[in-house]
Design an enzyme around this catalytic site. Structure first.
Site, PDB file in Angstrom:
ATOM      1  N   LYS A 106      36.292  35.993  44.045  1.00 50.84           N
ATOM      2  CA  LYS A 106      35.678  36.019  45.372  1.00 50.84           C
ATOM      3  C   LYS A 106      35.208  34.622  45.731  1.00 50.84           C
ATOM      4  O   LYS A 106      34.888  33.819  44.856  1.00 50.84           O
ATOM      5  CB  LYS A 106      34.460  36.958  45.377  1.00 50.84           C
ATOM      6  CG  LYS A 106      34.090  37.434  46.764  1.00 50.84           C
ATOM      7  CD  LYS A 106      35.037  38.539  47.178  1.00 50.84           C
ATOM      8  CE  LYS A 106      34.580  39.339  48.352  1.00 50.84           C
ATOM      9  NZ  LYS A 106      35.237  40.661  48.329  1.00 50.84           N
ATOM     10  N   ASP A 146      37.041  38.569  54.227  1.00 42.48           N
ATOM     11  CA  ASP A 146      35.887  39.384  53.854  1.00 42.48           C
ATOM     12  C   ASP A 146      34.891  39.255  55.017  1.00 42.48           C
ATOM     13  O   ASP A 146      35.311  38.968  56.144  1.00 42.48           O
ATOM     14  CB  ASP A 146      35.311  38.902  52.502  1.00 42.48           C
ATOM     15  CG  ASP A 146      34.422  39.947  51.847  1.00 42.48           C
ATOM     16  OD1 ASP A 146      34.945  40.907  51.265  1.00 42.48           O
ATOM     17  OD2 ASP A 146      33.178  39.815  51.931  1.00 42.48           O
TER      18      ASP A 146
HETATM   19  N1  GLU Z   1      37.589  41.377  50.940  1.00 39.45           N
HETATM   20  C1  GLU Z   1      38.297  42.594  50.693  1.00 39.45           C
HETATM   21  C2  GLU Z   1      37.662  43.362  49.563  1.00 39.45           C
HETATM   22  O1  GLU Z   1      36.507  43.183  49.263  1.00 39.45           O
HETATM   23  C3  GLU Z   1      39.791  42.358  50.519  1.00 39.45           C
HETATM   24  C4  GLU Z   1      40.185  41.521  49.351  1.00 39.45           C
HETATM   25  C5  GLU Z   1      41.670  41.189  49.296  1.00 39.45           C
HETATM   26  O2  GLU Z   1      42.417  41.682  50.131  1.00 39.45           O
HETATM   27  O3  GLU Z   1      42.041  40.419  48.417  1.00 39.45           O
HETATM   28  O4  GLU Z   1      38.271  44.219  48.978  1.00 39.45           O
END
Ligand code: GLU
Length: 417
Positions: A106, A146
């Site tokens: 992340k 996100d």
């Molecule tokens: N931010 C989204 C999550 O928390 C998507 C993450 C992604 O697609 O890599 O799942």
């Protein structure tokens, strides 16, 4: 948010609990709790008034036992290293629950894009992309949207990375606009996965979704599309929604098209005609069939969990429920569909986008949605079976599925050197 809860500590408690039930060796559990790599960056951005401001950002790569690191990037004033660590590890467990070949990561920048111009956001995004460019890549770590980021930011990051490589690299990031390699179905994917899990859970407990009442906390990408899909595909009645400015409740079902148009025009759901104002706290405690928290972490705490009257709670957000709140909800018989299962639709379609980028062949929206349904439905039933087998709640069951998969992969790979 009365009790200050550290989401990273919360995540570790969940992994410890799963490790114990599975009888895993403590050293292995320690490996799975620890982020493998953490990058923190301070970088300058020229603001519109000509002054330079230094921003702080992070990229945490938690685990890659099952595949490349994967996870979104958020821009928010609340971002800190422990939040990003927790979010990175939740990606590890999420990709494992739905069994797609990724690890977890992340990123975040401490910033409030709502107070910045588009130009400032673009310069900040590009410079952050350049700073984390040393550890991301199509085969290494693939970011995505996100909180407060979307296709626009993904396009800038893809472009910045590609400029530095000297050729176009669509597979470095997912959640891109369709014109530059994004997948059909990606914008609604998190919400679609969420309503699929709600659908499967409703079947299990004999709840008819047609006419079922729903409250949605958070009206960003996930909350708004959840409203659209649960109303359009299942005939549920959304009677309350909220965003960071406030909430609304109504006797009659709120129509997605109208609420969304109001939010686009005024910047908030607040003040939507014919509704009563409601505080976020009150929304959580409404007597509804389904409650969907779709905003940030730690909104359901030990202080308010006892007041939750929903029969089912589907976590569109990451980490909305604290460890202590979870125990209260379980005691009160609220069926919780945990984040690492319920919001995994986003990363699942991110995976489809990445596959399409890598083999340069694109799918129809029906193919995307059908494959998503298969993956989410299978994962739901695997978690449900675990919940029955171990007589535990759905979150514990999801962690058992995920931690076992990551542990198995780690054991098979062994420890280097
Ligand atoms: N931010 C989204 C999550 O928390 C998507 C993450 C992604 O697609 O890599 O799942």
């Amino acid at each position: 948010m009365a009790d200050k809860v550290n989401p990273y500590e919360e995540m570790k408690k969940m992994v410890d609990k799963a490790g114990k039930t599975l009888g895993l060796e403590p050293g292995l559990v320690e490996v799975m709790k620890s982020p493998k790599r953490e990058l923190s960056v301070n970088f300058p951005v020229k603001m519109d008034d000509g002054k330079v401001r230094v921003f702080t950002g992070y990229r945490v790569q938690h685990n890659e036992a099952r595949g490349p690191f994967k996870g979104g990037i958020r821009f928010h004033p609340q971002v800190d290293i422990d939040e990003v660590r927790a979010l990175a590890s939740w990606m590890t467990w999420k990709t494992a629950v739905v069994d797609i070949p990724y690890g977890g990561a992340k990123g975040g920048v401490v910033a409030d894009p709502k107070q910045m111009s588009v130009g400032e956001i673009e310069r900040m995004t590009r410079r952050y992309a350049s700073e984390i460019g040393i550890i991301i890549g199509p085969m290494k770590d693939i970011p995505a949207p996100d909180v407060n980021t979307s296709g626009r930011e993904m396009a800038w990051i893809m472009d910045t990375y590609s400029m530095q490589q000297g050729f176009s690299c669509p597979g470095v990031i997912t959640g891109k606009p369709r014109e530059i390699g994004g997948s059909l179905g990606r914008p609604e994917a998190t919400s679609r996965g969420l309503v699929f899990t709600v659908r499967e859970a409703a079947k299990k407990i004999g709840m008819n979704l047609k006419g079922a009442t729903v409250a949605i906390q958070g009206y960003g990408n996930v909350g708004a599309f959840a409203h659209k899909l649960i109303e359009r595909d299942f005939g549920a009645s959304v009677i309350a929604v909220s965003d960071s400015q406030g909430g609304i409740v109504s006797e009659k079902p709120l129509k997605y098209e109208e609420v969304w148009a109001h939010k686009k025009k005024t910047g908030s759901v607040k003040g939507f005609p014919g509704t009563k104002q409601i505080a976020n706290e009150e929304l959580l405690e409404l007597k509804v069939d389904v409650l969907l928290p779709c905003a940030l972490e730690n909104v359901i705490t030990k202080e308010n969990a006892g007041g939750i009257k929903a029969k089912m709670l589907g976590e569109g957000a990451n980490g909305p429920t604290t460890f202590e709140a979870d125990a209260i909800l379980a005691k009160n018989g609220v069926l919780v569909l945990p984040d690492i299962l319920a919001n995994a639709g986003g990363v699942t379609v991110s995976y489809f986008e990445w596959v399409q980028n890598n083999y340069n062949f694109y799918w129809t929206e029906t193919e995307v949605n059908t494959k998503l349904d298969q993956i989410i439905t299978r994962a739901f039933h695997e978690v449900w079976d675990m919940h029955e087998k171990y007589k535990c709640n759905m979150r514990d069951a999801a962690y058992l599925v995920a931690v076992k998969r990551v542990a198995d992969a780690t054991k098979l790979r062994g420890f280097y050197p």
